[in-house]
Design an enzyme around this catalytic site. Sequence first.
Site, short mmCIF file in Angstrom:
data_model
loop_
_atom_site.label_atom_id
_atom_site.label_comp_id
_atom_site.label_asym_id
_atom_site.label_seq_id
_atom_site.Cartn_x
_atom_site.Cartn_y
_atom_site.Cartn_z
CD GLU A 1 -2.59 -6.64 -3.54
OE1 GLU A 1 -2.80 -7.03 -4.70
OE2 GLU A 1 -2.92 -5.50 -3.15
CD GLU B 1 -6.63 -9.21 -5.44
OE1 GLU B 1 -6.52 -8.12 -6.05
OE2 GLU B 1 -6.68 -9.29 -4.20
#
Length: 470
Positions: free
Chosen positions: A160, A375
């Site tokens: 991320e 995720e």
Amino acid sequence: MTKTLPEDFIFGGATAAYQAEGATNTDGKGRVAWDTYLEENYWYTAEPASDFYDRYPVDLELSEKFGVNGIRISIAWSRIFPNGYGEVNPKGVEYYHKLFAECHKRHVEPFVTLHHFDTPEVLHKDGDFLNRKTIDYFVDYAEYCFKEFPEVKYWTTFNEIGPIGDGQYLVGKFPPGIKYDFEKVFQSHHNMMVAHARAVKLFKDGGYKGEIGVVHALPTKYPFDPSNPEDVRAAELEDIIHNKFILDATYLGKYSRETMEGVQHILSVNGGKLNITDEDYAILDAAKDLNDFLGINYYMSDWMRGYDGESEITHNATGDKGGSKYQLKGVGQREFDVDVPRTDWDWMIYPQGLYDQIMRVVKDYPNYHKIYITENGLGYKDEFIESEKTVHDDARIDYVRQHLNVIADAIIDGANVKGYFIWSLMDVFSWSNGYEKRYGLFYVDFETQERYPKKSAYWYKELAETKEIK
């Protein structure tokens, strides 16, 4: 009609070193910026988290028992290099060898991330990835890991990149807690993408066995009113900040004209200048076709309106629904009053957004090769039923079911999606929510560190066995 997933599909669970390990200053581990930031600003710390440092055999035994055949793990950079560079900590190296061996013993394939929000404090204080020296140190650390851990077959450079820049320099909820600094946001994104590209090129040139990719958070952005040009523009600009800028860098090896036009607009309104060199572009271009896979983290979508005021963000850290505000000067504002369910933390539950994002990657970046959903999950204030030693988390099951259904649709429509990792394997520490917000398949009593399978764990087990989304 019941949908099915491919026979070779990975049914995984995700973790992260700082959120799961605990042992923040054990066996020679160096400090990270979060240690100080939490001590100074919050009522909780990452000690002991889920004590994965000591209890990983328990979690991996549970994984095997419940059909989880892949696990996302991150290496704590400061366990290997306490200062981010220089001297190696042998106890940290030994720990990860033991952890990976246990994964393979339990037939749970480790997908290993090199950096998951936890730059060593020495480097973070010196500017983190805004300082180009950190790029060099990261690449050295990556090379060390590639050589030291040949038992790892799946590597990701960063987790991320978008939310790191966003959290550190826009929302200000990650250390160093700076708000509304778009120059730093984009420079952080860019420099980390250069670091990613250098590490990928090094991996391929070095002939290391296995695969390498990157994990991006890709929240889908929609105009609140698709017929209103201001709302459409706000969604485009918000998408550039969070998605398009880093996807372009990953797969185009440059920033498209539309992307740079949006970036320049945002910087012209807010002040700031982006520093990109010809060498940077050469590095990005050299790596653009070398990524073996893309990891997509997806939790929510956002609806955008045009906005003509100053930047103001109120982050909902408590789970009191309705406590969020998000408006950015020169970009737009998020509209929370839409006919879509949302979590207690004001995250919009919209599985269609995951489908749209997957198909956007397939269409706009055809050199993506393959995708893992790395995720996805539901943060919840789980209610532990003492008499049954479990949690009846039907809302989580429903959330995951809905998202797996659209993944199955995307596969039918031509997307090469190879696996799904629920966030999270067991309950872990949450960066800006502490221990109240739980995501795990396994409930963790943070006082005793005992694990208890939730209803979702039994559901996930049947899913992994049958491949049928029921």
